[in-house]
Design a protein around this motif. Sequence first.
Motif, PDB file in Angstrom:
ATOM      1  N   TYR A 130       0.848  -1.468   0.275  1.00  0.00           N
ATOM      2  CA  TYR A 130       0.126   0.110  -0.062  1.00  0.00           C
ATOM      3  C   TYR A 130       0.861   1.230  -0.404  1.00  0.00           C
ATOM      4  O   TYR A 130       0.224   2.119  -0.809  1.00  0.00           O
ATOM      5  N   ASP A 131       1.800   1.255   1.177  1.00  0.00           N
ATOM      6  CA  ASP A 131       2.742   2.426   0.941  1.00  0.00           C
ATOM      7  C   ASP A 131       3.635   3.261  -0.113  1.00  0.00           C
ATOM      8  O   ASP A 131       3.004   4.177  -0.906  1.00  0.00           O
ATOM      9  N   LYS A 132       4.160   1.922  -0.743  1.00  0.00           N
ATOM     10  CA  LYS A 132       4.916   2.159  -2.347  1.00  0.00           C
ATOM     11  C   LYS A 132       3.847   2.274  -3.533  1.00  0.00           C
ATOM     12  O   LYS A 132       4.068   3.356  -4.258  1.00  0.00           O
ATOM     13  N   SER A 133       2.652   2.250  -3.274  1.00  0.00           N
ATOM     14  CA  SER A 133       1.598   2.099  -4.005  1.00  0.00           C
ATOM     15  C   SER A 133       1.359   3.851  -4.034  1.00  0.00           C
ATOM     16  O   SER A 133       1.075   4.169  -4.879  1.00  0.00           O
ATOM     17  N   ILE A 134       1.107   4.391  -2.726  1.00  0.00           N
ATOM     18  CA  ILE A 134       0.315   5.814  -2.321  1.00  0.00           C
ATOM     19  C   ILE A 134       1.736   6.275  -3.279  1.00  0.00           C
ATOM     20  O   ILE A 134       1.617   7.653  -3.217  1.00  0.00           O
ATOM     21  N   SER A 135       3.098   6.051  -3.294  1.00  0.00           N
ATOM     22  CA  SER A 135       4.261   7.340  -3.349  1.00  0.00           C
ATOM     23  C   SER A 135       4.611   7.276  -4.692  1.00  0.00           C
ATOM     24  O   SER A 135       4.239   7.926  -5.423  1.00  0.00           O
ATOM     25  N   ARG A 136       4.006   5.991  -5.158  1.00  0.00           N
ATOM     26  CA  ARG A 136       3.651   6.494  -7.116  1.00  0.00           C
ATOM     27  C   ARG A 136       3.181   7.130  -7.421  1.00  0.00           C
ATOM     28  O   ARG A 136       2.814   8.010  -7.796  1.00  0.00           O
ATOM     29  N   ALA A 137       1.605   6.531  -7.012  1.00  0.00           N
ATOM     30  CA  ALA A 137       0.499   7.234  -6.883  1.00  0.00           C
ATOM     31  C   ALA A 137       1.038   9.014  -6.462  1.00  0.00           C
ATOM     32  O   ALA A 137       0.542   9.553  -7.933  1.00  0.00           O
ATOM     33  N   LYS A 138       1.715   9.356  -6.299  1.00  0.00           N
ATOM     34  CA  LYS A 138       2.259  10.719  -6.392  1.00  0.00           C
ATOM     35  C   LYS A 138       2.845  11.439  -7.065  1.00  0.00           C
ATOM     36  O   LYS A 138       2.970  12.474  -7.388  1.00  0.00           O
ATOM     37  N   VAL A 139       3.529  10.254  -7.277  1.00  0.00           N
ATOM     38  CA  VAL A 139       5.233  10.944  -8.491  1.00  0.00           C
ATOM     39  C   VAL A 139       3.509  11.613  -9.589  1.00  0.00           C
ATOM     40  O   VAL A 139       4.190  12.206 -10.888  1.00  0.00           O
ATOM     41  N   VAL A 140       2.593  10.533  -9.346  1.00  0.00           N
ATOM     42  CA  VAL A 140       1.648  10.484 -11.055  1.00  0.00           C
ATOM     43  C   VAL A 140       0.845  11.304 -11.028  1.00  0.00           C
ATOM     44  O   VAL A 140       0.712  12.609 -12.000  1.00  0.00           O
ATOM     45  N   ALA A 141       0.273  11.835  -9.818  1.00  0.00           N
ATOM     46  CA  ALA A 141      -0.522  13.221  -9.010  1.00  0.00           C
ATOM     47  C   ALA A 141       0.600  14.153 -10.135  1.00  0.00           C
ATOM     48  O   ALA A 141       0.112  15.614 -10.682  1.00  0.00           O
ATOM     49  N   LYS A 142       1.826  14.377  -9.627  1.00  0.00           N
ATOM     50  CA  LYS A 142       3.104  15.426  -9.673  1.00  0.00           C
ATOM     51  C   LYS A 142       3.416  15.759 -11.030  1.00  0.00           C
ATOM     52  O   LYS A 142       3.073  16.449 -11.682  1.00  0.00           O
ATOM     53  N   SER A 143       2.594  14.270 -11.903  1.00  0.00           N
ATOM     54  CA  SER A 143       3.540  14.016 -13.420  1.00  0.00           C
ATOM     55  C   SER A 143       1.684  15.129 -14.073  1.00  0.00           C
ATOM     56  O   SER A 143       2.102  15.752 -15.036  1.00  0.00           O
ATOM     57  N   MET A 144       0.848  14.857 -13.445  1.00  0.00           N
ATOM     58  CA  MET A 144      -0.459  15.215 -13.811  1.00  0.00           C
ATOM     59  C   MET A 144      -0.207  17.039 -13.905  1.00  0.00           C
ATOM     60  O   MET A 144      -0.982  17.668 -14.746  1.00  0.00           O
TER      61      MET A 144
END
Length: 196
Positions: free
Chosen positions: A136-150
């Motif tokens: 879960y934690d790595k998933s959220i960290s990766r999701a934040k990278v995706v969101a930053k690219s957005m």
Amino acid sequence: EATISIEDKNFYYHQGFDYLRILKALYINIKNKNITQGASTISQQYVKNLYLDFGQTWKRKIEEAFLTIQLEINYDKEEILEGYLNTINYGQGNYGIKNASNYYFNKEPSELTKEEAIILAGISKNPSNYNPVSNYDKSISRAKVVAKSMVKNNYLTEEEFSNLFETEIEVFKNTNKNSSDLVMYYRDAVMEELKS
């Protein structure tokens, strides 16, 4: 938007190949004396998912290029994107956005929250590592990278970004699947090994 932003920000503007991205990846790989950067577009990845093995031979690269050109000629961008989203490995034995959406969040893709959609967009980089069931934690960290690219690509504002992931995202983990988590883990691991 999340997938386009993290995978191929120029998707709607190129004809299957992002030449600037190819040059940048080539420069970085030469500088590092190793292949650390890829330059595949969504169209190229879709072709790989459908037709090709994951070998790195020149023959396969040429086949990929010809198939990508044919794909771009015969289908519009929305059809290519839909096809791509329906062939991605989302981890835990889930291929395609509908299966992943149902498995992780017990929802249809159209019902996903922005945060859930962003989590799914982040999984494809490493499905066994970035899915919210396994880590879960790595998933959220990766999701934040995706969101930053957005944010960088004008799909989200800074304010919208700062309001994401303030509370824990409920992961459903559909247990109606016939396969156990262990089997799914090994399946994902084998797919990753085959790719490399």
